[in-house]
Motif scaffolding. Structure first.
Motif, PDB file in Angstrom:
ATOM      1  N   TRP A  11      86.928 -56.407  54.149  1.00  0.00           N
ATOM      2  CA  TRP A  11      87.190 -56.315  52.709  1.00  0.00           C
ATOM      3  C   TRP A  11      88.664 -55.986  52.461  1.00  0.00           C
ATOM      4  O   TRP A  11      89.310 -56.589  51.599  1.00  0.00           O
ATOM      5  N   VAL A  12      89.177 -55.026  53.222  1.00  0.00           N
ATOM      6  CA  VAL A  12      90.580 -54.618  53.066  1.00  0.00           C
ATOM      7  C   VAL A  12      91.505 -55.780  53.425  1.00  0.00           C
ATOM      8  O   VAL A  12      92.450 -56.085  52.685  1.00  0.00           O
ATOM      9  N   GLU A  13      91.251 -56.432  54.551  1.00  0.00           N
ATOM     10  CA  GLU A  13      92.097 -57.546  54.984  1.00  0.00           C
ATOM     11  C   GLU A  13      92.097 -58.688  53.978  1.00  0.00           C
ATOM     12  O   GLU A  13      93.145 -59.256  53.667  1.00  0.00           O
ATOM     13  N   GLU A  14      90.921 -59.011  53.473  1.00  0.00           N
ATOM     14  CA  GLU A  14      90.843 -60.102  52.492  1.00  0.00           C
ATOM     15  C   GLU A  14      91.540 -59.686  51.197  1.00  0.00           C
ATOM     16  O   GLU A  14      92.222 -60.496  50.569  1.00  0.00           O
ATOM     17  N   ALA A  31      85.347 -62.069  43.544  1.00  0.00           N
ATOM     18  CA  ALA A  31      86.133 -63.132  44.179  1.00  0.00           C
ATOM     19  C   ALA A  31      86.278 -62.886  45.682  1.00  0.00           C
ATOM     20  O   ALA A  31      86.208 -63.833  46.481  1.00  0.00           O
ATOM     21  N   LEU A  32      86.454 -61.635  46.081  1.00  0.00           N
ATOM     22  CA  LEU A  32      86.553 -61.319  47.516  1.00  0.00           C
ATOM     23  C   LEU A  32      85.235 -61.613  48.218  1.00  0.00           C
ATOM     24  O   LEU A  32      85.232 -62.163  49.330  1.00  0.00           O
ATOM     25  N   ALA A  33      84.136 -61.234  47.586  1.00  0.00           N
ATOM     26  CA  ALA A  33      82.823 -61.493  48.185  1.00  0.00           C
ATOM     27  C   ALA A  33      82.632 -62.995  48.402  1.00  0.00           C
ATOM     28  O   ALA A  33      82.164 -63.420  49.471  1.00  0.00           O
ATOM     29  N   LYS A  34      83.028 -63.781  47.428  1.00  0.00           N
ATOM     30  CA  LYS A  34      82.903 -65.229  47.551  1.00  0.00           C
ATOM     31  C   LYS A  34      83.762 -65.746  48.704  1.00  0.00           C
ATOM     32  O   LYS A  34      83.316 -66.575  49.500  1.00  0.00           O
ATOM     33  N   ARG A  35      85.000 -65.253  48.796  1.00  0.00           N
ATOM     34  CA  ARG A  35      85.888 -65.684  49.880  1.00  0.00           C
ATOM     35  C   ARG A  35      85.328 -65.293  51.256  1.00  0.00           C
ATOM     36  O   ARG A  35      85.520 -66.000  52.231  1.00  0.00           O
ATOM     37  N   LEU A  36      84.660 -64.138  51.308  1.00  0.00           N
ATOM     38  CA  LEU A  36      84.070 -63.666  52.565  1.00  0.00           C
ATOM     39  C   LEU A  36      82.711 -64.304  52.839  1.00  0.00           C
ATOM     40  O   LEU A  36      82.168 -64.147  53.932  1.00  0.00           O
ATOM     41  N   GLY A  45      78.851 -50.233  49.637  1.00  0.00           N
ATOM     42  CA  GLY A  45      78.531 -49.352  50.761  1.00  0.00           C
ATOM     43  C   GLY A  45      79.777 -48.700  51.341  1.00  0.00           C
ATOM     44  O   GLY A  45      79.694 -47.683  52.030  1.00  0.00           O
ATOM     45  N   TYR A  46      80.935 -49.280  51.056  1.00  0.00           N
ATOM     46  CA  TYR A  46      82.203 -48.763  51.576  1.00  0.00           C
ATOM     47  C   TYR A  46      83.110 -48.178  50.494  1.00  0.00           C
ATOM     48  O   TYR A  46      83.907 -47.282  50.764  1.00  0.00           O
ATOM     49  N   PHE A  47      83.038 -48.742  49.307  1.00  0.00           N
ATOM     50  CA  PHE A  47      83.970 -48.374  48.242  1.00  0.00           C
ATOM     51  C   PHE A  47      83.202 -48.023  46.981  1.00  0.00           C
ATOM     52  O   PHE A  47      82.245 -48.706  46.624  1.00  0.00           O
ATOM     53  N   ASP A  48      83.648 -46.982  46.284  1.00  0.00           N
ATOM     54  CA  ASP A  48      83.016 -46.608  45.018  1.00  0.00           C
ATOM     55  C   ASP A  48      83.305 -47.635  43.938  1.00  0.00           C
ATOM     56  O   ASP A  48      82.478 -47.886  43.066  1.00  0.00           O
ATOM     57  N   ASP A  49      84.518 -48.209  43.992  1.00  0.00           N
ATOM     58  CA  ASP A  49      84.932 -49.162  42.971  1.00  0.00           C
ATOM     59  C   ASP A  49      86.158 -49.928  43.462  1.00  0.00           C
ATOM     60  O   ASP A  49      86.640 -49.704  44.581  1.00  0.00           O
ATOM     61  N   ARG A  50      86.658 -50.804  42.628  1.00  0.00           N
ATOM     62  CA  ARG A  50      87.834 -51.605  42.967  1.00  0.00           C
ATOM     63  C   ARG A  50      89.037 -50.716  43.279  1.00  0.00           C
ATOM     64  O   ARG A  50      89.817 -50.996  44.175  1.00  0.00           O
ATOM     65  N   GLY A  51      89.196 -49.625  42.533  1.00  0.00           N
ATOM     66  CA  GLY A  51      90.302 -48.707  42.767  1.00  0.00           C
ATOM     67  C   GLY A  51      90.304 -48.146  44.177  1.00  0.00           C
ATOM     68  O   GLY A  51      91.364 -47.978  44.794  1.00  0.00           O
ATOM     69  N   ALA A  52      89.125 -47.850  44.707  1.00  0.00           N
ATOM     70  CA  ALA A  52      89.031 -47.336  46.075  1.00  0.00           C
ATOM     71  C   ALA A  52      89.466 -48.406  47.080  1.00  0.00           C
ATOM     72  O   ALA A  52      90.114 -48.100  48.091  1.00  0.00           O
ATOM     73  N   LEU A  53      89.114 -49.657  46.814  1.00  0.00           N
ATOM     74  CA  LEU A  53      89.570 -50.753  47.672  1.00  0.00           C
ATOM     75  C   LEU A  53      91.090 -50.870  47.609  1.00  0.00           C
ATOM     76  O   LEU A  53      91.758 -51.001  48.640  1.00  0.00           O
ATOM     77  N   LEU A  54      91.654 -50.825  46.405  1.00  0.00           N
ATOM     78  CA  LEU A  54      93.100 -50.932  46.257  1.00  0.00           C
ATOM     79  C   LEU A  54      93.811 -49.801  47.005  1.00  0.00           C
ATOM     80  O   LEU A  54      94.833 -50.029  47.667  1.00  0.00           O
TER      81      LEU A  54
END
Length: 183
Positions: A11-14, A31-36, A45-54
């Motif tokens: 997720w982070v790499e994408e 969009a990331l899910a679609k690309r993956l 399961g890994y991130f609370d929200d988009r902000g946590a991913l960023l």
């Protein structure tokens, strides 16, 4: 048997790939899910929200562009001028780090927290330049000026669209480095 979850790092790499090509606004969970090729449910399961991913993306960029670069130049050794050159090549010539770095710079123009992070990264880079240039230049004002000019050349060269007469861009950049590093 359950389905395997998409690893957090993917997720982070994408996200970093999308950031580098489309900017922060293009980094969207769906969009990331679609690309993956996965559903977006695993994301949570890994991130609370988009902000946590960023934040995780910025952590990865910061680690790779400072800690890992500094570790590598120390491991590979060489004189201070070689270390400066290697740090620049690793950071600003890379097909991976350069586009991410430029995207983070654009993002920082609109986000104070990202600007703070970028300042921290740039300060570490400037500290390296000051230390290395200080080994062959005694004047603190000149060390600071050369460090700033070297950093500006490394970043600014990617934005400059000027021609250089009968010289190539690489020739001009090489001569600029020679002047800055007393070679």
């Amino acid at each position: 048997m359950g389905t395997a979850r998409t690893p957090r790092d993917r997720w982070v790499e994408e996200g970093l790939r999308v950031l580098a090509t489309g900017g922060v606004d293009a980094v969207r969970v769906e969009a990331l899910a679609k690309r993956l090729g996965v559903t977006k449910g695993g994301f949570y399961g890994y991130f609370d929200d988009r902000g946590a991913l960023l934040d995780a993306m910025l952590d990865t960029w910061e680690r790779e562009s400072t800690d890992e670069v500094l570790d590598r130049i120390e491991r590979e050794g060489g004189d201070p001028k070689q270390k400066i050159h290697r740090a620049g090549v690793l950071t600003f010539s890379s097909d991976r780090l350069l586009p991410i770095d430029l995207a983070v710079r654009d993002w920082a123009r609109r986000d104070e927290a990202v600007a703070d992070r970028l300042r921290r990264v740039d300060n570490r880079r400037m500290d390296l330049l000051r230390e290395m240039i200080g080994t062959f230049c005694d004047d603190p004002d000149e060390v600071e000026a050369r460090s700033m000019l070297a950093f500006c050349v490394a970043i600014g060269a990617h934005f400059l669209a000027a021609d250089h007469g009968d010289r190539s861009r690489d020739q001009v950049l090489g001569r600029a480095a020679d002047l800055l590093l007393n070679r």
